[in-house]
Design a protein around this motif. Structure first.
Motif, PDB file in Angstrom:
ATOM      1  N   PRO A  49       0.822  -1.211   0.000  1.00  0.00           N
ATOM      2  CA  PRO A  49       0.000   0.000   0.000  1.00  0.00           C
ATOM      3  C   PRO A  49       0.855   1.259   0.000  1.00  0.00           C
ATOM      4  N   ARG A  50       0.347   2.309  -0.586  1.00  0.00           N
ATOM      5  CA  ARG A  50       1.097   3.554  -0.717  1.00  0.00           C
ATOM      6  C   ARG A  50       1.504   4.137   0.632  1.00  0.00           C
ATOM      7  N   GLU A  51       0.727   3.890   1.672  1.00  0.00           N
ATOM      8  CA  GLU A  51       1.068   4.421   2.991  1.00  0.00           C
ATOM      9  C   GLU A  51       2.399   3.881   3.508  1.00  0.00           C
ATOM     10  N   GLU A  52       2.862   2.746   2.930  1.00  0.00           N
ATOM     11  CA  GLU A  52       4.150   2.198   3.344  1.00  0.00           C
ATOM     12  C   GLU A  52       5.291   3.162   3.041  1.00  0.00           C
ATOM     13  N   ALA A  53       5.074   4.113   2.139  1.00  0.00           N
ATOM     14  CA  ALA A  53       6.120   5.094   1.831  1.00  0.00           C
ATOM     15  C   ALA A  53       6.479   5.913   3.062  1.00  0.00           C
ATOM     16  N   TRP A  54       5.487   6.187   3.929  1.00  0.00           N
ATOM     17  CA  TRP A  54       5.773   6.931   5.157  1.00  0.00           C
ATOM     18  C   TRP A  54       6.612   6.090   6.110  1.00  0.00           C
ATOM     19  N   LEU A  55       6.349   4.791   6.176  1.00  0.00           N
ATOM     20  CA  LEU A  55       7.178   3.929   7.016  1.00  0.00           C
ATOM     21  C   LEU A  55       8.605   3.866   6.483  1.00  0.00           C
ATOM     22  N   ALA A  56       8.734   3.829   5.152  1.00  0.00           N
ATOM     23  CA  ALA A  56      10.072   3.842   4.558  1.00  0.00           C
ATOM     24  C   ALA A  56      10.801   5.127   4.920  1.00  0.00           C
ATOM     25  N   ALA A  57      10.103   6.253   4.826  1.00  0.00           N
ATOM     26  CA  ALA A  57      10.713   7.537   5.175  1.00  0.00           C
ATOM     27  C   ALA A  57      11.131   7.576   6.640  1.00  0.00           C
ATOM     28  N   PHE A  58      10.281   7.028   7.504  1.00  0.00           N
ATOM     29  CA  PHE A  58      10.579   6.987   8.932  1.00  0.00           C
ATOM     30  C   PHE A  58      11.811   6.125   9.208  1.00  0.00           C
ATOM     31  N   GLY A  59      11.846   4.941   8.603  1.00  0.00           N
ATOM     32  CA  GLY A  59      12.981   4.057   8.804  1.00  0.00           C
ATOM     33  C   GLY A  59      14.279   4.654   8.289  1.00  0.00           C
ATOM     34  N   LEU A  60      14.263   5.222   7.098  1.00  0.00           N
ATOM     35  CA  LEU A  60      15.460   5.830   6.535  1.00  0.00           C
ATOM     36  C   LEU A  60      15.937   7.015   7.372  1.00  0.00           C
ATOM     37  N   THR A  61      14.993   7.815   7.855  1.00  0.00           N
ATOM     38  CA  THR A  61      15.363   8.980   8.659  1.00  0.00           C
ATOM     39  C   THR A  61      16.014   8.578   9.976  1.00  0.00           C
ATOM     40  N   THR A  62      15.408   7.618  10.693  1.00  0.00           N
ATOM     41  CA  THR A  62      15.991   7.192  11.957  1.00  0.00           C
ATOM     42  C   THR A  62      17.384   6.581  11.740  1.00  0.00           C
ATOM     43  N   THR A  63      17.558   5.859  10.647  1.00  0.00           N
ATOM     44  CA  THR A  63      18.861   5.271  10.370  1.00  0.00           C
ATOM     45  C   THR A  63      19.897   6.333  10.059  1.00  0.00           C
ATOM     46  N   LEU A  64      19.541   7.321   9.257  1.00  0.00           N
ATOM     47  CA  LEU A  64      20.486   8.383   8.918  1.00  0.00           C
ATOM     48  C   LEU A  64      20.844   9.226  10.136  1.00  0.00           C
ATOM     49  N   VAL A  65      19.884   9.445  11.024  1.00  0.00           N
ATOM     50  CA  VAL A  65      20.176  10.158  12.268  1.00  0.00           C
ATOM     51  C   VAL A  65      21.175   9.354  13.102  1.00  0.00           C
ATOM     52  N   TRP A  66      20.947   8.046  13.192  1.00  0.00           N
ATOM     53  CA  TRP A  66      21.870   7.158  13.921  1.00  0.00           C
ATOM     54  C   TRP A  66      23.286   7.299  13.365  1.00  0.00           C
TER      55      TRP A  66
END
Length: 283
Positions: free
Chosen positions: A250-267
């Motif tokens: 589902p298209r809403e998974e794009a927000w989860l992808a953004a969340f995961g990528l952001t937390t990883t880049l912050v780490w």
């Protein structure tokens, strides 16, 4: 293991659901994606109802890029604003750092709430990004002012370098993300976080430098391990984005992808900043 990266929790059920799809000889999401039928680690291949998955509501790479840019842009914007509006001179550093710690706590709570939700909530994700940016801005300003001037630019460039390296290695298939890989990363991250908390506890209760993980050579090694873990998390994020697009999630998974990528880049940024700061302080 449940982490602030929402995608890692999907790997727990990936193997069983992938095998279910393999037994039926039918790739889940076949009407909208081009995922291989023998991918037994795909977390988007449960024996669930896929009748509502159509081309119009399936996630695309453009969706992921736009939402990731929005989330990271929020982090950068609030970081810049906090750097400019929350001074860290001797008269104000206590007040500014107190606000930053409070922002970090709120960001952590929002991240945990989103991680335990089954569906993404854009307000939670953007709220996390905003408060995380406040913390990063004050922390970066403090490090640049009192420890290592100019190190923030180096840390940003280092984060870009690590991210680009992982992306190239992933696209060239030098890194193969499997369920075993994910399990190893989860176990290593658990040990890393436990050691970090133990170090903080020892420091808080009068053990001086704690376990020594935030100073000297041992601190540098610990930071390098953190960077490697961040790179592994990033490979997992890339795999999940690839699977989501291939299997018509589902298209809403794009927000989860953004969340995961952001937390990883912050780490990754925080660990690179730690290592560079220790190198500069030792010199």
């Amino acid at each position: 293991m449940r982490t602030s990266n929402p995608f890692l929790s999907r790997w727990d059920s990936a193997g069983d659901t992938g095998r279910t799809a393999a037994r039926t000889g039918r790739p889940v999401g076949a009407t909208v994606g081009a995922g291989p039928a023998d991918d037994t680690t795909n977390p988007y291949a449960p024996g669930a109802d896929t009748s509502l998955r159509t081309v119009s509501n399936a996630v695309t790479m453009d969706d992921v890029v736009v939402r990731t840019a929005t989330t990271l842009g929020t982090v950068v914007l609030t970081a810049v604003l906090s750097w400019l509006l929350l001074p860290v001179d001797e008269a104000n550093v206590g007040h500014s750092y107190g606000l930053a710690v409070g922002a970090a706590f709120i960001a952590f709570v929002l991240a945990m709430i989103q991680s335990f939700k089954r569906t993404p909530t854009p307000a939670l994700i953007l709220g996390y990004a905003a408060f995380e940016g406040v913390f990063l801005g004050v922390l970066s300003s403090t490090v640049s002012t009192y420890i290592a001037p100019g190190v923030v630019v180096q840390a940003v460039l280092g984060t870009f370098a690590v991210s680009a390296g992982v992306l190239i290695a992933y696209r060239m298939r030098w890194i193969r993300v499997t369920q075993r890989f994910a399990g190893f990363v989860g176990a290593a991250a658990t040990g890393f976080v436990l050691l970090l908390f133990a170090d903080l506890l020892f420091s808080a209760f009068g053990a001086g430098d704690g376990l020594g993980f935030h100073s000297g050579g041992l601190g540098i090694v610990f930071g390098l391990v953190g960077i490697v873990l961040g790179a592994a998390f990033l490979a997992l994020d890339f795999k999940q984005v690839e699977d989501a697009v291939a299997y018509g999630a589902p298209r809403e998974e794009a927000w989860l992808a953004a969340f995961g990528l952001t937390t990883t880049l912050v780490w990754i940024y925080l660990e690179v900043l730690r290592v560079l700061s220790l190198f500069n302080s030792d010199n």
